[in-house]
Design a protein around this motif. Structure first.
Motif, PDB file in Angstrom:
ATOM      1  N   PHE A  88      30.219  58.454  35.109  1.00  0.00           N
ATOM      2  CA  PHE A  88      30.826  57.134  34.941  1.00  0.00           C
ATOM      3  C   PHE A  88      30.405  56.513  33.614  1.00  0.00           C
ATOM      4  O   PHE A  88      31.227  55.883  32.929  1.00  0.00           O
ATOM      5  N   THR A  89      29.130  56.660  33.241  1.00  0.00           N
ATOM      6  CA  THR A  89      28.648  56.045  32.009  1.00  0.00           C
ATOM      7  C   THR A  89      29.265  56.692  30.773  1.00  0.00           C
ATOM      8  O   THR A  89      29.463  56.021  29.760  1.00  0.00           O
ATOM      9  N   ALA A 116      44.038  48.777  33.678  1.00  0.00           N
ATOM     10  CA  ALA A 116      44.473  49.029  35.051  1.00  0.00           C
ATOM     11  C   ALA A 116      45.044  50.435  35.208  1.00  0.00           C
ATOM     12  O   ALA A 116      44.998  51.000  36.311  1.00  0.00           O
ATOM     13  N   VAL A 117      45.583  51.018  34.112  1.00  0.00           N
ATOM     14  CA  VAL A 117      46.192  52.345  34.207  1.00  0.00           C
ATOM     15  C   VAL A 117      45.144  53.418  34.529  1.00  0.00           C
ATOM     16  O   VAL A 117      45.271  54.124  35.539  1.00  0.00           O
ATOM     17  N   PRO A 118      44.085  53.581  33.712  1.00  0.00           N
ATOM     18  CA  PRO A 118      43.074  54.586  34.082  1.00  0.00           C
ATOM     19  C   PRO A 118      42.328  54.235  35.360  1.00  0.00           C
ATOM     20  O   PRO A 118      41.918  55.129  36.103  1.00  0.00           O
ATOM     21  N   SER A 119      42.155  52.940  35.635  1.00  0.00           N
ATOM     22  CA  SER A 119      41.443  52.546  36.855  1.00  0.00           C
ATOM     23  C   SER A 119      42.218  52.978  38.093  1.00  0.00           C
ATOM     24  O   SER A 119      41.657  53.594  39.010  1.00  0.00           O
ATOM     25  N   THR A 142      37.686  55.785  35.981  1.00  0.00           N
ATOM     26  CA  THR A 142      37.256  54.438  36.357  1.00  0.00           C
ATOM     27  C   THR A 142      36.153  53.941  35.427  1.00  0.00           C
ATOM     28  O   THR A 142      36.074  52.740  35.143  1.00  0.00           O
ATOM     29  N   GLY A 143      35.310  54.860  34.933  1.00  0.00           N
ATOM     30  CA  GLY A 143      34.311  54.476  33.943  1.00  0.00           C
ATOM     31  C   GLY A 143      34.956  54.047  32.639  1.00  0.00           C
ATOM     32  O   GLY A 143      34.525  53.078  32.001  1.00  0.00           O
ATOM     33  N   PHE A 144      36.002  54.770  32.215  1.00  0.00           N
ATOM     34  CA  PHE A 144      36.731  54.400  30.999  1.00  0.00           C
ATOM     35  C   PHE A 144      37.297  52.989  31.116  1.00  0.00           C
ATOM     36  O   PHE A 144      37.175  52.171  30.198  1.00  0.00           O
ATOM     37  N   ALA A 145      37.910  52.705  32.260  1.00  0.00           N
ATOM     38  CA  ALA A 145      38.455  51.362  32.482  1.00  0.00           C
ATOM     39  C   ALA A 145      37.348  50.312  32.463  1.00  0.00           C
ATOM     40  O   ALA A 145      37.514  49.222  31.894  1.00  0.00           O
ATOM     41  N   GLY A 146      36.204  50.649  33.057  1.00  0.00           N
ATOM     42  CA  GLY A 146      35.087  49.708  33.070  1.00  0.00           C
ATOM     43  C   GLY A 146      34.546  49.436  31.682  1.00  0.00           C
ATOM     44  O   GLY A 146      34.232  48.291  31.341  1.00  0.00           O
TER      45      GLY A 146
END
Length: 504
Positions: A88-89, A116-119, A142-146
């Motif tokens: 994730f990091t 929102a797309v990668p998430s 989800t890490g990319f979106a974060g």
């Protein structure tokens, strides 16, 4: 709305007069409290932080379930589980890097919506996963979106908020991230791991729907030459009863002076590189306090030390304390000032890390050392530690010290680091620099999270805590000599502070 403000020839004015007209904070405080629309725009944006906090701790209840999965394609080994938790990091670092481009290309609002797309894709992959690669790819997305939202949301919030409430609103990203984590823990008691991923789609959808109705940052619109839209956005945010003329002129003047692209020669100017270096070092030192590995391995740390309460209960208590501390920080940030809270925060984390290190080294040993992390070598060779008894109140020390650490971090170096990043970065470099800050932060988090187990097995569990305590002392010195006080200052005044060599 009167149009002549955009085209009329107004009087010359000093950007920061010694006795200006009523400040933007004074002019807009009533309007903001009356219509609440700036708070609605902030809420819409920080839903991205809620999703970030939810995704960050998604593995907490999922890894134990997958380690005992009957599906051989999903049954995780210890090594696979560590990658599932830490990848994730890496995704967040990539998201921070992309924000360096998207923040200025699409704007703050559209960049948040794009996350929102990668998430959504990441949650879908994990919800329907039939193999390790789907879990890892979903986790990284989800890490990319974060990482993207972590770089964009603080900038957006700081640019739409008036100085009078920017401190409180600047704490909301951290607050929502913590609330997202607590929501995951609560749902983890009720839902199977696949449905946890499905539930993660909800906040993403709500964020997109709300943000589509919100204005873009007036500063970003002005930087793109869209003056009429910028004035309309500012008027919407401040309300129909607020006089936005003075604030709009200040923003317009700042953007006009910084309309050209930043060159390497200009980047060497102290008023440009000083705030960038301060923001980068704050993000680096923030991670070196140990927050990410402590949160990631929290229950395992309690498993490997002698504690009075069950480790799961200890972890839940720490999570509740974390939320309460962020709430306190949001209410006191504009009262106590940024630097005062940073000093208190670093001092509290130093005391907590030192206490944990000393307890592990000299305190009682756990009756049931944890085999998952391999922390059974926490005692130094030749050190005799008494075995803990279940009713010994000394075994409350790890819980109390961890609560102090989380409270110290959440009241200072957690939210204020994000807030100062969005406040002190120069407008011309804000998009690129904020992405670079997030990149540095998550690369540091990945390095610490992966090395924590190696250091613990080689030198004992007390070694990282002593290191984190030493870093907190560095944080105290850094705050005293390098961090400016930005409480109650407009973004234009903060830029003037660095331009004039440090004088408000």
């Amino acid at each position: 709305m009167q149009e002549p403000l955009l085209g009329a020839e107004g009087r010359d004015y000093d950007t920061f007069p010694e006795k200006p007209p009523p400040s933007p904070g004074e002019r807009t405080r009533v309007g903001v409290l009356q219509n609440k629309r700036v708070f609605l725009a902030t809420f819409a944006a920080v839903l991205g932080n809620f999703s970030f906090g939810y995704a960050l701790v998604y593995t907490s209840p999922v890894i134990p379930a997958l380690e005992h999965s009957s599906d051989p394609n999903l049954n995780l080994t210890k090594t696979q589980a560590s990658w599932f938790g830490s990848v994730f990091t890496l995704g967040a670092a990539a998201g921070g890097l992309s924000a360096m481009v998207l923040n200025d290309l699409l704007g703050r609002k559209l960049s948040i919506m794009f996350s929102a797309v990668p998430s959504a894709a990441g949650y879908a992959l994990m919800a329907g996963a039939h193999g390790l690669w789907m879990l890892l790819l979903g986790r990284m997305l989800t890490g990319f979106a974060g990482g993207l939202t972590a770089a964009c949301i603080p900038v957006y919030v700081s640019e739409i908020a008036p100085p009078s409430v920017r401190g409180a609103l600047g704490a909301t990203p951290q607050l929502m991230a913590v609330f997202g984590s607590l929501s995951l823990y609560a749902l983890g008691l009720l839902l199977p791991w696949r449905w946890l991923a499905v539930a993660g789609e909800g906040p993403v959808l709500v964020m997109v729907l709300l943000l589509s109705c919100m204005p873009n940052s007036p500063r970003f619109l002005l930087s793109k030459g869209r003056d009429a839209e910028a004035l309309q956005a500012l008027a919407w945010l401040r309300g129909p009863d607020a006089d936005t003329r003075w604030e709009f002129e200040q923003i317009q003047d700042t953007v006009r002076r910084q309309s050209s692209h930043l060159s390497w020669a200009e980047a060497r100017d102290p008023h440009m590189y000083r705030p960038i270096v301060i923001a980068l070092l704050m993000r680096f030192l923030q991670q070196l306090t140990g927050i990410t590995p402590i949160l990631v391995y929290l229950q395992s740390i309690f498993d490997s030390t002698a504690v009075l309460l069950p480790p799961k209960v200890d972890a839940a208590i720490v999570g509740a304390v974390r939320l309460l501390s962020v709430l306190i920080a949001a209410l006191t940030m504009d009262l106590a000032g940024r630097k005062a809270l940073l000093f208190i925060s670093a001092a509290g984390m130093f005391a907590a890390n030192l206490t944990l290190g000393l307890y592990v080294h000299f305190g009682p040993k756990s009756l049931a050392p944890n085999s998952t992390m391999g922390l059974e070598r926490e005692a130094l060779a030749g050190t005799e530690q008494p075995l803990a008894t279940p009713t010994s109140y000394l075994t409350l020390v790890p819980l109390l010290a961890t609560m102090l650490f989380i409270m110290g971090y959440a009241m200072g170096w957690g939210p204020i680091t994000w807030l100062l990043m969005s406040e002190i970065l120069p407008l011309r470099a804000r998009g690129v620099a904020s992405g670079l800050c997030v990149l540095v932060s998550w690369l540091t988090a990945f390095a610490l999270t992966k090395s924590f187990l190696l250091v613990t097995n080689a030198f004992g569990l007390q070694a990282p805590f002593f290191f984190f305590a030493a870093v907190c002392l560095v944080n105290l010195a850094f705050t005293g000599c390098c961090v400016p006080e930005t409480k109650g200052r407009s973004l234009e005044q903060i830029e003037s502070f660095f331009r004039t060599g440090g004088s408000f």
